[in-house]
Design a protein around this motif. Structure first.
Motif, PDB file in Angstrom:
ATOM      1  N   TYR A  46       0.815  -1.214   0.000  1.00 52.39           N
ATOM      2  CA  TYR A  46       0.000   0.000   0.000  1.00 52.39           C
ATOM      3  C   TYR A  46       0.849   1.265   0.000  1.00 52.39           C
ATOM      4  N   GLU A  47       0.450   2.217  -0.846  1.00 53.04           N
ATOM      5  CA  GLU A  47       1.085   3.529  -0.924  1.00 53.04           C
ATOM      6  C   GLU A  47       0.051   4.572  -0.518  1.00 53.04           C
ATOM      7  N   PRO A  48       0.277   5.270   0.614  1.00 53.10           N
ATOM      8  CA  PRO A  48      -0.733   6.188   1.164  1.00 53.10           C
ATOM      9  C   PRO A  48      -1.187   7.293   0.220  1.00 53.10           C
ATOM     10  N   GLU A  49      -0.343   7.657  -0.751  1.00 53.69           N
ATOM     11  CA  GLU A  49      -0.741   8.750  -1.650  1.00 53.69           C
ATOM     12  C   GLU A  49      -1.777   8.325  -2.685  1.00 53.69           C
ATOM     13  N   ARG A  50      -2.094   7.044  -2.759  1.00 54.04           N
ATOM     14  CA  ARG A  50      -3.050   6.566  -3.752  1.00 54.04           C
ATOM     15  C   ARG A  50      -4.483   6.821  -3.298  1.00 54.04           C
ATOM     16  N   LEU A  66      -9.692  -5.334  11.985  1.00 48.84           N
ATOM     17  CA  LEU A  66      -9.626  -4.257  12.977  1.00 48.84           C
ATOM     18  C   LEU A  66      -8.176  -3.905  13.305  1.00 48.84           C
ATOM     19  N   GLU A  67      -7.312  -4.913  13.355  1.00 49.66           N
ATOM     20  CA  GLU A  67      -5.886  -4.655  13.620  1.00 49.66           C
ATOM     21  C   GLU A  67      -5.239  -3.931  12.448  1.00 49.66           C
ATOM     22  N   LEU A  72      -2.971   1.117  10.147  1.00 48.61           N
ATOM     23  CA  LEU A  72      -3.024   2.210   9.176  1.00 48.61           C
ATOM     24  C   LEU A  72      -3.135   3.557   9.891  1.00 48.61           C
ATOM     25  N   ILE A  73      -3.931   3.608  10.958  1.00 49.01           N
ATOM     26  CA  ILE A  73      -4.043   4.842  11.732  1.00 49.01           C
ATOM     27  C   ILE A  73      -2.691   5.203  12.337  1.00 49.01           C
ATOM     28  N   ALA A  74      -1.983   4.195  12.861  1.00 50.69           N
ATOM     29  CA  ALA A  74      -0.664   4.428  13.454  1.00 50.69           C
ATOM     30  C   ALA A  74       0.323   4.968  12.424  1.00 50.69           C
ATOM     31  N   GLN A  75       0.140   4.568  11.158  1.00 53.32           N
ATOM     32  CA  GLN A  75       1.003   5.048  10.080  1.00 53.32           C
ATOM     33  C   GLN A  75       0.508   6.357   9.471  1.00 53.32           C
ATOM     34  N   ALA A  99     -12.994   4.314  16.067  1.00 49.67           N
ATOM     35  CA  ALA A  99     -11.607   4.367  15.590  1.00 49.67           C
ATOM     36  C   ALA A  99     -11.491   5.082  14.251  1.00 49.67           C
ATOM     37  N   GLY A 100     -12.646   5.407  13.638  1.00 49.49           N
ATOM     38  CA  GLY A 100     -12.617   6.185  12.404  1.00 49.49           C
ATOM     39  C   GLY A 100     -12.974   5.436  11.144  1.00 49.49           C
ATOM     40  N   ALA A 101     -13.511   4.222  11.273  1.00 46.02           N
ATOM     41  CA  ALA A 101     -13.935   3.484  10.077  1.00 46.02           C
ATOM     42  C   ALA A 101     -15.023   4.269   9.346  1.00 46.02           C
TER      43      ALA A 101
END
Length: 212
Positions: A46-50, A66-67, A72-75, A99-101
């Motif tokens: 996964y690339e966050p800019e996508r 859930l984990e 992803l939130i931690a990143q 958690a923001g889902a």
């Protein structure tokens, strides 16, 4: 960054038949998909800019849905996540949403509902990225200001006249005018009204970036 690229629906599901069914659904409405059999495999690629959204099952071998969301939130990867499961319970749904889902859906998921929520998630991601880009642009403009120019701009935004600003900062009227000119140029404002509008955006930007 270019946020105008084609959005992708990322599917993380350990069941091959379920992955293929979801791919077929999104292909039918010309939405690009990428599938992964596990959360660990998704994180590797996964690339966050996508641009796009993520559909993830809760129960999978290895890292759970859930984990994966927590990781992803931690990143600081803010991709909207739609969690689907055949084993839902209220506490699980509450935890995921807190958690923001973006959404939490029970299997079997209605196709039309899923398509609607995916489109909404992609639109949300587009808007979020556009706002993020605007915040970055505003921050870059702010960083061009000297400490004195920043002081002068704050007083301008409070509606103070050049005379009052000069008195408050113990500087000459001419110096204030020079600072005003530099502020308008650096902040790319054509007039005071536009500077006020930009200033409001700057205030939101600072609060967002530094959580003031």
């Amino acid at each position: 960054m270019n946020y105008d690229k084609e959005p992708t629906v990322f599917i993380v599901e350990d069941n091959e038949d379920a992955r293929e069914a979801l791919c077929f659904l999104f292909d039918s409405v010309r939405l690009k998909t990428e599938t992964y059999p596990s959360g660990d495999e998704f994180l590797k690629h996964y690339e966050p800019e996508r641009l796009g959204c993520l559909i993830v099952d809760v129960r999978m071998p290895g890292i759970s849905g859930l984990e994966l969301h927590k990781e992803l939130i931690a990143q600081n990867a803010l991709i909207p996540i739609i969690i689907i499961t055949a084993h839902a319970d209220v506490p699980m749904a509450v935890r995921a949403m807190k958690a923001g889902a973006f959404d939490f859906l029970d299997k079997p998921v209605n196709d039309e509902l899923l398509l609607e929520r995916v489109r909404q998630a992609i639109e949300y991601d587009k808007q979020r990225r556009q706002e993020e880009c605007k915040r970055q642009q505003l921050l870059e403009r702010l960083e061009q200001l000297t400490p004195r120019e920043y002081e002068v701009m704050k007083k301008m935004l409070q509606g103070n006249s050049t005379k009052v600003i000069a008195y408050d900062l113990n500087i000459s009227h001419k110096t204030v005018e020079t600072h005003r000119g530099q502020i308008m140029r650096k902040m790319q404002a054509k007039n005071v009204a536009e500077l006020v509008r930009i200033g409001m955006g700057c205030e939101r930007t600072i609060k967002f970036l530094y959580r003031e």
